[in-house]
Design an enzyme around this catalytic site. Structure first.
Site, PDB file in Angstrom:
ATOM      1  N   ILE A 108      67.813  -6.732  29.229  1.00 26.21           N
ATOM      2  CA  ILE A 108      67.014  -6.972  30.430  1.00 26.21           C
ATOM      3  C   ILE A 108      67.794  -7.657  31.541  1.00 26.21           C
ATOM      4  O   ILE A 108      67.267  -7.868  32.611  1.00 26.21           O
ATOM      5  CB  ILE A 108      65.734  -7.803  30.128  1.00 26.21           C
ATOM      6  CG1 ILE A 108      66.077  -9.062  29.349  1.00 26.21           C
ATOM      7  CG2 ILE A 108      64.696  -6.962  29.432  1.00 26.21           C
ATOM      8  CD1 ILE A 108      64.890  -9.992  29.176  1.00 26.21           C
ATOM      9  N   GLY A 109      69.008  -7.986  31.287  1.00 28.00           N
ATOM     10  CA  GLY A 109      69.739  -8.609  32.382  1.00 28.00           C
ATOM     11  C   GLY A 109      71.196  -8.804  32.013  1.00 28.00           C
ATOM     12  O   GLY A 109      71.545  -8.872  30.842  1.00 28.00           O
ATOM     13  N   GLY A 136      74.524 -11.145  33.579  1.00 23.21           N
ATOM     14  CA  GLY A 136      74.984 -12.060  34.628  1.00 23.21           C
ATOM     15  C   GLY A 136      76.406 -12.478  34.367  1.00 23.21           C
ATOM     16  O   GLY A 136      77.072 -11.939  33.489  1.00 23.21           O
ATOM     17  N   GLY A 137      76.839 -13.450  35.143  1.00 25.45           N
ATOM     18  CA  GLY A 137      78.210 -13.928  35.005  1.00 25.45           C
ATOM     19  C   GLY A 137      78.476 -14.490  33.621  1.00 25.45           C
ATOM     20  O   GLY A 137      79.584 -14.415  33.117  1.00 25.45           O
ATOM     21  N   MET A 138      77.435 -15.047  33.006  1.00 19.36           N
ATOM     22  CA  MET A 138      77.665 -15.736  31.754  1.00 19.36           C
ATOM     23  C   MET A 138      77.546 -14.821  30.552  1.00 19.36           C
ATOM     24  O   MET A 138      78.156 -15.062  29.513  1.00 19.36           O
ATOM     25  CB  MET A 138      76.650 -16.864  31.631  1.00 19.36           C
ATOM     26  CG  MET A 138      77.278 -18.125  31.092  1.00 19.36           C
ATOM     27  SD  MET A 138      76.121 -19.108  30.266  1.00 19.36           S
ATOM     28  CE  MET A 138      75.282 -19.973  31.465  1.00 19.36           C
ATOM     29  N   VAL A 152      71.458 -10.577  28.614  1.00 20.45           N
ATOM     30  CA  VAL A 152      70.196 -11.000  28.025  1.00 20.45           C
ATOM     31  C   VAL A 152      69.458  -9.773  27.468  1.00 20.45           C
ATOM     32  O   VAL A 152      69.382  -8.732  28.120  1.00 20.45           O
ATOM     33  CB  VAL A 152      69.296 -11.693  29.072  1.00 20.45           C
ATOM     34  CG1 VAL A 152      68.049 -12.250  28.391  1.00 20.45           C
ATOM     35  CG2 VAL A 152      70.052 -12.785  29.781  1.00 20.45           C
ATOM     36  N   LYS A 176      70.191 -14.407  24.627  1.00 18.70           N
ATOM     37  CA  LYS A 176      71.268 -14.411  25.615  1.00 18.70           C
ATOM     38  C   LYS A 176      72.591 -14.481  24.873  1.00 18.70           C
ATOM     39  O   LYS A 176      72.859 -15.436  24.137  1.00 18.70           O
ATOM     40  CB  LYS A 176      71.105 -15.634  26.522  1.00 18.70           C
ATOM     41  CG  LYS A 176      72.074 -15.677  27.661  1.00 18.70           C
ATOM     42  CD  LYS A 176      71.624 -16.714  28.677  1.00 18.70           C
ATOM     43  CE  LYS A 176      72.297 -16.500  30.015  1.00 18.70           C
ATOM     44  NZ  LYS A 176      71.630 -17.215  31.094  1.00 18.70           N
ATOM     45  N   ASP A 182      72.265 -26.146  35.765  1.00 18.13           N
ATOM     46  CA  ASP A 182      72.485 -24.824  36.358  1.00 18.13           C
ATOM     47  C   ASP A 182      71.176 -24.310  36.947  1.00 18.13           C
ATOM     48  O   ASP A 182      70.783 -23.182  36.694  1.00 18.13           O
ATOM     49  CB  ASP A 182      73.033 -23.871  35.291  1.00 18.13           C
ATOM     50  CG  ASP A 182      73.562 -22.575  35.893  1.00 18.13           C
ATOM     51  OD1 ASP A 182      73.870 -22.580  37.108  1.00 18.13           O
ATOM     52  OD2 ASP A 182      73.637 -21.571  35.168  1.00 18.13           O
TER      53      ASP A 182
END
Lengths: 191, 986
Positions: free
Chosen positions: B88-89, B91-93, B96, B112, B205
């Site tokens: 579902i996602g 990102g930089g990290m 997810v 995640k 964060d």
């Protein structure tokens, strides 16, 4: 005026050969300081060689007179060389043949945790650095001033009389070159 | 062979080309058909990537990076108890997923998975350290974190409450929420953050994508996600280098507080979250972040840090008016009219946002609750706590904007005068308006505080900037002295204000620290003591104010360090005791504060070590403190389990205690401490066998204990420990063949074991171990061909093995080994870059090799003299020169050289030994005997493994008639050991 400041003034008055006398003086001072620190340092910390260089500067040269970068440069060049010799000698002492393969008993005492840096790595670095110096003294000097005397990039550039950009280029190159020489087993014949 | 400059310029140009294809094309062009050149450049590029922190810190070892391909788990895969449903996602990290958990409860979670490149074990252990606090959070606006673990490929993952929603900013825009609705939503977020802060959890964060909004019964519910993750995955204090931190920063510097971006090692506290909330509010009001994302993206790392730390963003209302026409396309456009928005934002909302965005965290809201309360006050039309910027504030902004200009002395002085002027003016106003309305007085006081901030900040800047500017120390000190005087003068007028007193104390402490840093030790003491004197009455008046007490404790601690450095050890100990006393009280009052507890334990350890360095009389007390510190570390570790750093600290404490016990000759107890250290390391090691550095440390401690055992002639145990160390190191070295350190430790291990076995007389095993070691060393030579250090080591070991065989009277074999060893030494010694080490080796064998055909005293004398010209203070060279001259019968010179060696190094047994030989040969038997006794005393403290020493001692004993001369195979005494000195090679 002590011997060091006397030499620095001679350098400032245009006698570059005077700087040759710096090395033994700085070497002595650094050894003395190192011995004192080793007795006092907190556990788990290695001796900050570069901090010693700066302390030696303050002790020997002080800052009462505004020295030019030319004479300061001579001091730091001598200090970098002296520190390098001290570290290499210490590393060599650990390895020296008369102690055979066993552990010197001294190592069990206080010094043991303080100088955990592998002596062979330092000897290897010294070796490749000498090799670099043979081919290109200025780039090797950048490394010495940065690594053994703890000068900033800007100070290094000033000492060597090169631009900051050039100093940075030399540093980037020399670091990669030394690392490659030390670490790459598949390397082609050097350089 | 290519010219270095060519290689360099191509290498540097290639470095600037990031895209692989572009770089490749460039290299292809630049190197042309010159394959050698290309190979060299490639090698440098690879080295550049792998070099890490090589040469960046003093005396660090280098380890090459291991590349891990970045692959993500596909839906359908399982990770631990979770089955992945969909992504579902990303990102930089990391990525997810929605995942399904089957046991212990069946539920859907958000999973995640963190990008590779982090130390999984550390991430998880940090998460574990905070798990309790996280579990205590129970708030409808906070998404729960369930679990953390590692995927099969070793990447950390976090399982958390699944939140189906959109980022808060997206929600506001989509729903075209009014200012009021936005503020109401924001208040809920603040309260959630306040809840977390009360449970001791800082988010670190906060940003729109971590604040989701779901619709529950038609009402929007914000949910703050990812609590605990930033801390677990962030850089730890000791690796807080710009490099690692930079990797962490990629993606979200927009919401990071100045102190977070500064990477100064300053603890990030709850007020950092408040800053991030301020950025969020700014964005909710204007549709833009305070700093332009594009500007930050294009800025260099340092520039980006500078912007966030120094640049003052426009106020929200100014931003709205400058956005002008384009605003209709931005988030905040829509249901409300732009002019009305301007109006409602200007003034109080501006102040609220700008207060939260203060660079100095002390000027922000105290808590998220206070932030929420002020926003609520605005919503209910009450006066807000935040105030408009004043003259002092604007001056501070001026100072920030003109940072470069401020470096010049004139403008620094000018700014100081300006700031001090404002300060004094507002001070006078406070005095004169005492009788006027409270409101005005409060106002004047606020002005005064701000002006003081300015002085404070300029003063800090003076200190920091000038430190970096060579040759400016004089001015810096003068300014610092002035600043100190100013604070003192001010204090005289305004001494009843505790805040001023505290500021003055902090200033004095800082002045002292700066003198310390620049090495002007004589000037450190006065301001440090000043700080302490200022703080004492403050603490007496407000014993509950922690910051006063910490400041006082740290001042004493720094003073203690000063005294240690300046060899006033008695004074140093007094200060350490005071530091200790203060931290003891702090820990009693605030037992939950882990930082204080760690400081207490380390202060105690310092005191113990200072005492032990002060002399034998203090050993007893030293031991008491070391033991107490140990107990404290134990308790810390018991209360806050799971931090490997603490465990390592504990193992180190045991080691230090063991060290002290060794020095006081309580070897058995020392052994117990080392064993305890080993037990801790063993646990750490067992929990993660792949953590090579723990393994290497573990093996190292085993060797240490082995040496203790060996010293007591408990060779059996020493052999066991050394064998175990080898068993630990072998797989580590195999897994990391390119890491010198591990290979070297293993290499050392083989020979150490060989030597212990030799001492036990287990001859066949000794020989086997020598052969094993030699095989390993030879493999190092082959694998790292071109690096002479391994070759040099091989030569050393061949020589040692030769000594072993020589003792066994296997003279032909030993001569062969000596020859091989000597060939290598000679080859290395003549290289132009040869370190002295190989010339040194040549010097030793020329003087003392047991096989006479290899000795060459005349050459040894020449070589020693040559080395002494370069290094006149190396005792070893004097000693060897004297020995060689002694062998030549050159008594006068030998005596002089040996005396010099004794002067330089009183722990060298060779010099008195040869002085004994020399005196005997000259007929002075009494003197000979006295020198021999000296040598024996020193030898007792030396390594008994030293084969040259063993030989020379037995030679001297034979000469002095203390034992029969050793026999060589010929059945006659070795003429070289007892006969007249020989000249020239054998």
């Amino acid at each position: 005026m002590n011997d060091v400041t006397r030499i620095l003034s001679a350098v400032e008055q245009g006698d570059p050969t005077a700087a040759e006398g710096l090395l033994p003086l700085v070497y002595e001072e650094l050894r003395k300081l190192a011995a004192q620190r080793l007795a006092m340092e907190k556990p788990g910390q290695t001796l900050q060689a570069t901090a010693l260089v700066h302390e030696a500067y303050l002790r020997l040269v002080g800052d009462k007179d505004a020295w030019t970068w030319n004479s300061r440069g001579h001091f730091f060049a001598a200090a970098a060389e002296a520190m390098r010799r001290i570290l290499v000698e210490a590393a060599r002492r650990k390895n020296r043949i008369r102690h055979g393969g066993g552990r010197a008993r001294g190592e069990l005492d206080d010094g043991c945790l303080l100088t955990e840096a592998p002596s062979d790595d330092l000897l290897a670095l010294d070796e490749v650095l000498t090799r670099l110096a043979a081919r290109d003294p200025v780039r090797a000097e950048v490394v010495k001033l940065r690594f053994f005397a703890g000068l900033t990039m800007a100070e290094t550039a000033q000492v060597l009389g090169i631009s900051l950009a050039t100093a940075e280029r030399y540093w980037t190159f020399a670091r990669a070159w030394l690392y490659a020489e030390m670490a790459d087993p598949d390397r082609p014949p050097s350089g | 062979m290519n010219d270095l400059a060519d290689v360099e310029s191509i290498f540097l140009a290639a470095l600037e080309k990031d895209a692989p294809a572009v770089r490749e094309a460039y290299l292809h062009n630049a190197c042309g058909p010159d394959l050698g050149l290309r190979l060299n450049v490639d090698r440098l590029l690879k080295a550049h990537e792998q070099a890490g922190d090589f040469l960046r810190g003093p005396l660090t070892t280098s380890t090459a990076a291991v590349d891990e391909p970045c692959t993500w788990e596909a839906p359908g895969a399982t990770i631990g108890p979770y089955k992945l449903i969909e992504q579902i996602g990303e990102g930089g990290m990391g990525v997810v997923y929605v995942a399904e958990q089957a046991r212990p409860v069946r539920r859907r979670v958000a999973l995640k998975v963190i990008r590779p490149g982090m130390d999984t074990k550390q991430v998880i252990s940090r998460f574990e350290a905070e798990r309790q606090a996280l579990a205590m959070m129970d708030h409808p606006n906070i998404a729960k974190i369930f679990d953390a673990g590692a995927t099969e490929s070793g990447r950390p993952y976090f399982a958390m409450e699944l939140v189906r929603g959109v980022a808060v900013t997206e929600h506001c825009n989509k729903e075209k929420l009014s200012i009021r609705e936005r503020l109401e939503l924001f208040v809920l977020v603040c309260r959630a953050v306040q809840h977390a802060h009360q449970k001791g959890v800082i988010h670190r964060d906060l940003k729109p994508s971590n604040i989701m909004v779901t619709i529950n019964d038609g009402a929007p519910v914000p949910k703050v996600i990812d609590f605990g993750i930033a801390k677990a995955t962030g850089p730890s204090l000791n690796e807080n280098t710009a490099c690692t931190a930079f990797a962490q920063l990629v993606g979200t510097p927009l919401y990071m507080s100045p102190e977070q971006i500064a990477l100064s090692g300053l603890d990030v506290d709850t007020r950092s979250d408040l800053y991030s909330l301020g950025v969020l509010l700014y964005e909710l009001l204007t549709g833009t972040t305070p700093f332009n994302p594009e500007t930050l993206r294009l800025a260099t790392f340092d520039e980006m840090r500078r912007i966030i730390r120094e640049d003052e963003p426009e106020t929200p209302s100014t931003r709205l008016s400058t956005l002008g026409a384009s605003r209709t396309t931005t988030s905040a456009g829509g249901s409300f009219n732009a002019r009305r928005l301007d109006r409602s934002v200007r003034g109080e909302l501006d102040w609220i946002v700008m207060k939260a965005l203060a660079k100095d965290r002390r000027r922000r809201y105290e808590t998220a609750g206070a932030f929420a309360a002020d926003v609520t006050r605005y919503l209910t039309n009450q006066p807000v706590e935040a105030c408009p910027p004043s003259a002092g504030y604007r001056l501070a902004k001026f100072a920030r904007r003109n940072r470069a200009g401020l470096i010049t002395i004139g403008s620094i002085a000018l700014s100081m005068i300006l700031a001090i002027g404002v300060l004094l003016a507002s001070n006078r106003r406070i005095q004169s308006e005492k009788t006027r309305a409270d409101e005005q007085k409060a106002r004047a006081e606020a002005d005064f505080r701000r002006a003081r901030d300015v002085v404070d900040r300029i003063f800090t800047r003076v200190a920091e900037d000038l430190k970096k500017t060579p040759g400016m120390e004089q001015i810096q000190r003068a300014l610092l002295d002035d600043a100190l005087e100013f604070y003192q003068g001010f204090l005289a007028e305004h001494g009843d204000d505790p805040e001023v007193r505290f500021e003055a104390a902090r200033a004095a402490h800082r002045v002292g620290s700066i003198y310390f840093l620049i090495g002007d030790y004589e000037k450190v003491e006065r301001p440090m003591k000043e700080a302490i004197e200022l703080l004492d009455p403050l603490i007496a008046a407000s014993p509950g104010e922690t910051s006063y007490r910490v400041e006082s404790a740290e001042s004493h601690s720094d003073l203690g360090q000063l005294f240690n450095m300046t060899h006033r050890s008695a004074d140093g100990i007094v200060e350490r005791r005071k530091t200790l006393e203060r931290y003891e009280k702090l820990v009693v009052d605030l037992p939950e504060n882990a930082t204080f507890r760690r400081r207490l334990a380390s202060t105690r350890c310092n005191l113990g070590l200072c005492l032990s360095a002060d002399g034998e009389t203090q050993f007893e007390e030293s031991e008491r403190h070391l033991r107490a510190s140990l107990a404290e570390w134990k308790q810390i570790q018991a209360d806050l389990p799971g931090l490997p750093e603490d465990d390592l600290e504990l193992s180190r404490m045991h080691h230090w205690l063991g060290n002290l016990l060794t020095r006081t000759n309580r070897i058995e107890e020392a052994e117990r401490e080392i064993e305890t250290a080993l037990a801790i390391l063993q646990k750490l090691f067992e929990s993660d066998r792949k953590a090579a550095y723990i393994g290497a440390r573990f093996a190292h401690s085993k060797s240490y204990l082995a040496s203790l055992k060996s010293d007591q002639h408990n060779f059996e145990e020493a052999v066991r420990l050394r064998s175990e160390a080898i068993a630990i190191l072998e797989p580590i070295a195999a897994a990391h063949p390119h890491v010198f350190y591990y290979r070297r430790r293993l290499d050392l291990g083989y020979y150490e074991l060989a030597w212990t076995l030799w001492k036990m007389g287990r001859i066949p095993e000794t020989e086997m171990m020598f052969l094993k070691g030699l095989k390993h060393t030879e493999s190092l030579v082959v694998e790292h061909r071109g690096t002479d250090q391994h070759l040099g080591r091989l030569a050393d070991k061949l020589y040692e093995y030769g000594m072993f065989l020589d003792e066994r009277q296997r003279l032909q074999e030993s001569a062969d080994l000596f020859r091989r060893s000597i060939e290598i030494y000679e080859q290395l010694a003549v290289k132009p870059f040869s370190p002295n080490r190989f010339q040194n080796a040549v010097l030793w064998y020329c003087t003392l090799c047991p096989a006479p055909q290899f000795r060459d005293e005349a050459r040894a004398v020449r070589l020693a003299k040559q080395l002494l010209r370069q290094n006149p203070t190396v005792a070893e060279y004097w000693s060897l020169l004297g020995m060689a001259q002694c062998r030549q019968g050159d008594w006068a010179n030998a005596s002089e050289a040996l005396q010099k060696a004794v002067e330089l190094d009183s722990t060298d047994p060779f010099a008195p030994l040869f002085l004994a030989i020399l005196h005997w040969k000259q007929g002075d038997k009494e003197q000979a005997r006295s020198e021999y006794d000296k040598a024996e005393k020193i030898s007792a403290k030396c390594n008994s493994d030293d084969f040259h020493l063993r030989r020379c001692r037995s030679e001297a004993r034979a000469l002095l008639g203390l034992e029969p001369a050793p026999l060589r195979k010929t059945g006659k005494p070795d003429p070289d050991l007892v006969g007249p000195p020989r000249i020239g090679p054998g």
